[in-house]
Motif scaffolding. Structure first.
Motif, PDB file in Angstrom:
ATOM      1  N   LYS B 372       0.809  -1.206   0.000  1.00 59.88           N
ATOM      2  CA  LYS B 372       0.000   0.000   0.000  1.00 59.88           C
ATOM      3  C   LYS B 372       0.853   1.272   0.000  1.00 59.88           C
ATOM      4  O   LYS B 372       0.340   2.359  -0.247  1.00 59.88           O
ATOM      5  N   PHE B 373       2.140   1.100   0.270  1.00 58.32           N
ATOM      6  CA  PHE B 373       2.970   2.301   0.347  1.00 58.32           C
ATOM      7  C   PHE B 373       3.265   2.906  -1.017  1.00 58.32           C
ATOM      8  O   PHE B 373       3.566   4.089  -1.117  1.00 58.32           O
ATOM      9  N   LEU B 380       1.376  11.319  -1.990  1.00 54.56           N
ATOM     10  CA  LEU B 380       2.027  12.379  -1.227  1.00 54.56           C
ATOM     11  C   LEU B 380       2.976  13.171  -2.108  1.00 54.56           C
ATOM     12  O   LEU B 380       3.024  14.408  -2.050  1.00 54.56           O
ATOM     13  N   ALA B 381       3.715  12.447  -2.918  1.00 54.88           N
ATOM     14  CA  ALA B 381       4.701  13.107  -3.768  1.00 54.88           C
ATOM     15  C   ALA B 381       3.987  14.088  -4.692  1.00 54.88           C
ATOM     16  O   ALA B 381       4.400  15.232  -4.865  1.00 54.88           O
ATOM     17  N   ARG B 382       2.894  13.633  -5.231  1.00 52.06           N
ATOM     18  CA  ARG B 382       2.122  14.466  -6.135  1.00 52.06           C
ATOM     19  C   ARG B 382       1.640  15.721  -5.413  1.00 52.06           C
ATOM     20  O   ARG B 382       1.733  16.827  -5.922  1.00 52.06           O
ATOM     21  N   LYS B 383       1.131  15.501  -4.244  1.00 51.28           N
ATOM     22  CA  LYS B 383       0.582  16.592  -3.462  1.00 51.28           C
ATOM     23  C   LYS B 383       1.648  17.648  -3.171  1.00 51.28           C
ATOM     24  O   LYS B 383       1.364  18.831  -3.095  1.00 51.28           O
ATOM     25  N   ALA B 418       9.390  10.497   5.318  1.00 52.05           N
ATOM     26  CA  ALA B 418      10.445  10.488   4.311  1.00 52.05           C
ATOM     27  C   ALA B 418      10.042  11.345   3.117  1.00 52.05           C
ATOM     28  O   ALA B 418      10.833  12.145   2.616  1.00 52.05           O
ATOM     29  N   VAL B 419       8.797  11.216   2.677  1.00 56.45           N
ATOM     30  CA  VAL B 419       8.346  12.017   1.536  1.00 56.45           C
ATOM     31  C   VAL B 419       8.221  13.482   1.941  1.00 56.45           C
ATOM     32  O   VAL B 419       8.677  14.387   1.249  1.00 56.45           O
ATOM     33  N   VAL B 505       3.081  22.293  11.057  1.00 57.01           N
ATOM     34  CA  VAL B 505       2.684  20.896  10.936  1.00 57.01           C
ATOM     35  C   VAL B 505       1.873  20.728   9.662  1.00 57.01           C
ATOM     36  O   VAL B 505       0.820  21.320   9.504  1.00 57.01           O
ATOM     37  N   THR B 506       2.408  19.962   8.755  1.00 58.46           N
ATOM     38  CA  THR B 506       1.671  19.735   7.522  1.00 58.46           C
ATOM     39  C   THR B 506       0.617  18.675   7.786  1.00 58.46           C
ATOM     40  O   THR B 506       0.629  18.017   8.815  1.00 58.46           O
ATOM     41  N   ASP B 507      -0.272  18.508   6.824  1.00 58.63           N
ATOM     42  CA  ASP B 507      -1.328  17.534   7.065  1.00 58.63           C
ATOM     43  C   ASP B 507      -0.768  16.122   7.068  1.00 58.63           C
ATOM     44  O   ASP B 507      -1.428  15.175   7.410  1.00 58.63           O
TER      45      ASP B 507
END
Lengths: 175, 999
Positions: B372-373, B380-383, B418-419, B505-507
């Motif tokens: 699932k990662f 996340l990377a896209r975001k 990490a991302v 603090v990011t989401d």
């Protein structure tokens, strides 16, 4: 409604519990003490591969810890799961026994008798030595008074005692 | 392997799970809402059932299971009516739905035969329900779209909207009225699912997050034959409603933009309406599922409840216990009873195997969470407009189900971190000379009975200084604490409660779990967490986890009269401290016991005291006063180590871990209980709890600081020494400590004169006796000719002048000499070592001289006034080499020798031991010889001790150092390292002191 009561002795006092809660009576206890535990927790015992938490009922009822274990018995209770079928058939109220097997140290069994719910009396004032929260009431039986214990309440008290003990010990350790 | 083979088992499993949940819900509806006059059915329950059926319908579309799709579609319609209150709940309704569930179950369990099942009855029953809908009739319409004629469909050809979508006109208009758009979405099974390790349900669930999936259809045109069906790009068309715009939908689903096409009412209506509310049952060609029939056979499986499995695990544990008891009891009879032993062994083997098999049933592959990662990282990377690649390996490593489940959250957090914090934006990466896309490497492997999991990213790393600064800002640590921390300790600050390296603090990181929670979670699973990083380059978190929580290998130890268990994975080593070593190795630092283990100090925890079973007036309370050997377990917990003092070590045992009764949960010291082979219940010690309870962390900081300070001091006079490397015109290499050498000369071989069997050289007006190595050592013999030029080593401190002949100097090297006295050993050698990757022999010059000239150098045994015991000398030198050599000299002369690594240790030892003399090096870490002699002379008990300095300080004939030494209180001053002079002076010094004392 009637229920069957198992009566037992602790010191000179006659206590009773609903027999449906009782798993078995055990002798020849080999108990491993629990370091750091309050006196309510006497130790752990192996019951055919399952671990029983041995509770010193005397301490829970505000008496001196049981000193002499030679002639005592262990009154072992069922677990929540084991009374489930009785609860489902409304033979027992849905009480919190927990998932762990526990046993009370007692001095010996007395008899087993039937009682009507109507026969349950409020505890007389001379029972003050025992906290009323731990008692469901009393019943007269052959001229003697049997104190019906509220087993979940006793267990709850033992649990609270360990929580308090753990809280106190936290700061008490210095080398 | 085809896409189907990989995805189908997951589909079956998940579908059955849905059905399993649906059935009791339907029954619940019937019980609570089905009876007349009881009000509307429970909305949540209806929605739950609806979603379950909806999901099955969607996922079945991926495989072209038309029967399943058709039935679930009708069920869904019926449920939608119920949900919207358009039909009342009735017993026939529930019956129809339950029949539907049964039929779905039958089809899913025999997936290959699913298309063969006759569903007319079930569908008819449901149709009757739907027919009760008063609003039905004109609104139900089916939009239908045919593939563009003559256009050969190719996987890459972008959207080829479906052959048929079904949607009632009312529903379509309803969606649009709500501001939702309808889209035709094309999915390729291989590219979009399998390669991204998603199951069809993952995809459907994801869709449902951003909108509503309405219908799907297998793009039959993309399939031309069986081969295609199995291995090629299978495509599906979905009808999908969402508030997002088309690019948004494509992004959220992780699809290229051209796969999402908006469908207006015109497009939907454009095509001929269907004949009824039910999709045409006749596909263009035989459904793929039918063709799969022979190919795919579901492996026969039985679904077993986890509770049942746990019972089995418990029973297996009991069996192991019984086996152990049986073995114990029958051991005495094995010899006398024929045939008993093979039976016992058989039972033992079968038991072990059975237990292993049962434990295996609980084992699950890490791929369950790894998979699932991919998705998490991508989203996340896209975001964050980053480019991140996730590489996983070791997904096949298996762990206990409980651990797998417990790992999911902490791992997700680490990946997110990490991302979010690790990998830099592409532009920043390019500036730093890194590839645009960052890489996260998620690995698992077995190591030493544990599973190690590492999450490593090649991002900006962790700057320990920055972390420390932030920690100070937040008041987590003080400035002094920060200053005293090693870089890794500073990094580890991120595990402290209430710490986050990012201000805002990011989401991502703000999802409730911080690094401290990660660590706590991992500890809860019996694991440890480590972090390492290089600022600007990479960071890595490593988790070490047990394979299972149920059975562990434990060390049985005794505290007072009770046995406790310590899991073996927590134990680094066992240490026994003999009574005469206690004073030297056990110390008190800041009111806490510490153990000296090799060159480090470790916090020492007395288990009896920790458990409160020692008693306040215990005579053994002072560890240093004990006269029994101490048994200490060195416990490793994360990065920290400490010693645990126990009364005895009993043995190791494979133990079945049972959960701690709730009454004991608050007692920090235990993690579980177990029943031992002797039938007694024993508590399992919890290392994490002990660390907390004994407040080890603080001690650890202290220990590390001390070690670091010591290391800094050591750096000056380290344990390295300068060696002269030389050869003898043979392959062997030799080395001698430069400190021992006075001069190196070159001489012509012709100048050597022979008198009888001895050879001499005229040197500085004296006759220098020459020693040829090959005459005394077991080495190759070189060719010698009178024309050679030879090397000559003239040692320091010679009573009788002698020189060692060699061929040529190779080099001088600075090295930490680890002397090997085992592999190559002969009289005249200290031993061997490896220098510059070559085996190098270390000749013992004075032993050689003794062999060559016994009349000059023979060792005279020492005599003391008390002839019943050997004279005892305390020797302090920081260089292991010299310590060993000097000890050797002294022992050969009949002394008993105590050794110390520095002045401080020497002084501690002096406090507890009686010695006849002390030999001190001058340059030593922690406490120099100068400081040590001052302390000795200031101590009332020690001040008359004869003390001698043996040092390489100062040169021959340079008397200033020696004068200073004598002024400081040394009785003798001797340069390293001449055996006879050392021994002579030592003996003379002891005799003189004895005489002084008698006077």
């Amino acid at each position: 409604m009637t229920r069957q009561i198992a009566a037992f002795l602790l010191g000179e006092t006659l206590f009773g519990v609903n027999i449906l809660l009782v798993k078995e009576i055990y002798r020849h206890m080999i108990i491993s003490p629990i370091p750091d535990a309050p006196p309510q927790l006497r130790g752990l015992m192996n019951l055919r591969g399952r671990v029983v938490t041995v509770i010193d009922l005397a301490v829970c009822l505000g008496r001196e810890p049981t000193a002499e274990m030679e002639n005592t018995r262990l009154l072992i209770f069922k677990t929540q799961e084991e009374i489930l079928s009785f609860v489902n058939r409304s033979l027992l109220p849905d009480i919190a026994l927990g998932e762990d097997i526990v046993g009370f140290i007692i001095d010996g069994m007395d008899d087993v008798f039937m009682m009507d719910d109507d026969a349950l009396l409020p505890p007389p004032p001379n029972l003050k030595e025992i906290h009323e929260d731990l008692i469901q009431g009393v019943v007269k039986r052959a001229g003697r008074l049997v104190i019906l214990l509220d087993v979940p309440a006793v267990l709850q008290q033992a649990l609270r005692a360990t929580h308090e003990a753990a809280g106190e010990k936290k700061e008490a350790l210095a080398i | 392997m085809s896409d189907f083979d990989e995805l189908l088992p997951a589909f079956i499993e998940e579908s059955l799970q849905h059905l399993q949940a649906i059935e009791p819900d339907l029954l619940l509806l019937e019980r609570t809402g089905g009876r007349a006059g009881q009000g509307p059915p429970d909305k949540d329950t209806v929605n739950r059932v609806f979603r379950g059926v909806h999901s099955i319908k969607g996922a079945s579309g991926f495989f072209g299971f038309q029967n399943i799709g058709r039935l679930s579609h009708v069920m869904e319609n019926a449920l939608a009516l119920l949900r919207d209150g358009r039909v009342a709940l009735s017993a026939p309704f529930i019956d129809a739905l339950l029949q539907g569930v049964d039929a779905l179950k039958t089809m899913i369990e025999d997936i290959a035969g699913s298309e063969m099942l006759d569903l007319s009855q079930e569908i008819a029953a449901l149709q009757r329900i739907v027919a009760e809908d008063p609003t039905r009739g004109k609104t139900v319409a089916v939009a239908r779209k045919a593939p563009p004629e003559g256009q050969a469909p190719s996987p890459a050809a972008g959207p080829s909207p479906a052959d048929r979508f079904e949607i009632s006109e009312a529903d379509a208009l309803g969606f649009m009225a709500e501001g939702q758009h309808l889209y035709a979405v094309k999915i390729y099974l291989s590219r979009d699912l399998r390669e991204k390790a998603k199951s069809p349900y993952d995809f459907i669930n994801n869709m449902e997050k951003i909108g509503r999936f309405i219908d799907s259809f297998l793009d039959i045109t993309s399939v031309s034959g069986l081969g295609d069906c199995l291995d090629n790009e299978l495509a599906f068309d979905f009808l999908f409603a969402s508030r997002l715009d088309a690019p948004g939908v494509a992004a959220a689903l992780g699809l290229p933009g051209d796969r999402v096409v908006e469908m207006g009412m015109e497009q939907l209506r454009d095509h001929e309406p269907a004949t009824g509310g039910e999709p045409a049952a006749q596909p263009l060609s035989a459904p793929p599922a039918e063709r799969l029939r022979q190919h795919f056979q579901t492996e026969e499986k039985i679904r077993v409840g986890v509770g049942f499995l746990n019972d089995l695990v418990n029973l297996a544990g009991e069996l192991v216990l019984g086996r152990n008891q049986l073995l114990q009891v029958s051991m005495p009879f094995v010899k006398t009873t024929a045939g008993l032993n093979p039976v016992l062994q058989h039972i033992s083997r079968v038991t072990t195997e059975m237990q292993e098999k049962i434990m295996q049933m609980r084992m699950q592959p890490l791929s369950l969470i790894f998979d699932k990662f991919q998705r998490v990282v991508r989203d996340l990377a896209r975001k964050h407009d980053k480019e991140v690649r996730l590489i996983t390996s070791g997904g096949d490593v298996e762990l206990d189900k409980t651990i797998i489940e417990g790992l999911s959250d902490p791992l997700t957090h680490l990946i997110r971190n990490a991302v979010d914090h690790g990998i830099e934006p592409p532009a920043e990466r390019e500036r730093a000379g890194k590839p645009r896309h960052g890489t996260i490497d998620l690995r698992a492997h077995h190591q030493g009975g544990q599973v190690h999991l590492s999450i490593r990213d090649d991002g900006r790393g962790i700057d320990g200084d920055f972390v420390a600064a932030k920690a100070m800002e937040k008041g987590v640590i003080t400035q002094e604490q920060a200053a005293a921390m090693s870089p890794r300790e500073r990094m580890r600050l991120i595990f402290r409660p209430g710490f986050s390296t990012v201000e805002k603090v990011t989401d991502l990181s703000g999802r409730g779990v911080g690094m401290d929670v990660v660590m706590t979670n991992i500890e809860g699973l019996g694991g440890t967490t480590e972090i390492d990083a290089a600022p600007g380059q990479w960071s890595a978190v490593t988790l070490a986890l047990p394979l299972t929580l149920a059975i562990v290998s434990g060390l049985l130890i005794r505290a007072r009269d009770q046995a406790f268990i310590l899991p073996e994975v927590d134990i680094d080593e066992l240490v026994r401290v003999k009574p005469d070593e206690i004073a030297r190795r056990i110390d008190v630092v800041q009111n806490a016991w510490v153990l000296r283990l090799r060159e480090t100090l470790l916090p020492l925890v007395d288990l009896n005291r920790l458990l409160g079973i020692a008693g306040p007036d215990d005579p053994d309370a002072d560890i240093r006063k004990r006269n029994q050997p101490l048994r200490i377990l060195i416990i490793k917990h994360g990065a920290s180590r400490f010693g645990l003092l126990v009364d005895a070590i009993i043995n190791t045992e494979e133990i079945v871990v049972k959960p701690l009764p709730r009454y004991l949960k608050r007692l920090q010291s235990f993690s579980g209980v177990s029943i031992l082979g002797n039938g007694k219940v024993s508590l399992i010690l919890d290392v994490a709890g002990i660390v907390k309870k004994a407040k080890i962390r603080r001690l650890r900081d202290l220990e590390e600081r001390e070690a670091r300070e010591a290391a800094q001091r050591d750096a000056v006079s380290a344990e390295t020494q300068t060696l002269l490397l030389f050869d003898n015109n043979t392959p062997e290499r030799f080395a001698l400590p430069l400190e021992l050498i006075s001069r190196i000369e070159k001489v012509a071989a012709a100048r050597i004169e022979t008198v009888k069997d001895k050879r001499f050289l005229q040197y500085q007006g004296r006759k220098l006796r020459l020693v040829f190595l090959e005459d005394y050592l077991p080495i190759s013999r070189p060719e010698r000719s009178p024309d050679d030029t030879l090397g000559l080593i003239v040692p320091k401190q010679m009573k009788h002048p002698m020189g060692i002949v060699f061929n040529a100097v190779i080099n001088t090297v600075e090295a930490e000499v680890t002397l090997d006295t085992a592999s190559i050993m002969a009289p005249g050698l200290f031993g061997s070592t490896v220098l510059d990757d070559r085996i190098t022999l270390l000749p013992d010059m004075y032993a050689l001289f003794e062999m060559a000239a016994p009349e000059w150098y023979a060792t005279k045994p020492v005599k003391t006034a008390d002839s019943r015991r050997k004279p005892r000398v305390l020797l302090a030198d920081d260089t292991p080499f010299f310590r060993m050599v000097e000890k050797e000299y002294l022992t050969s002369a009949g002394y008993e020798v105590l050794v110390a690594e520095n002045g401080a240790v020497a002084l501690e030892m002096l406090e507890d031991s009686e010695v006849d003399a002390v030999i001190l090096d001058i340059v030593m870490p922690r406490m120099t010889g100068w400081e040590a002699i001052a302390a000795i002379r200031a101590n009332e008990r020690l001040r008359h001790l004869p003390v001698m300095a043996v040092t390489s300080l100062g040169n021959e004939g340079d008397l200033s150092a020696m004068e200073k030494g004598l002024d400081a209180g040394f009785d003798e001053w001797e340069l390293k390292l001449e055996k006879t002079r050392l021994l002579d002076k030592l003996a003379a010094m002891i005799r003189k002191k004895e005489r002084d004392r008698k006077k």
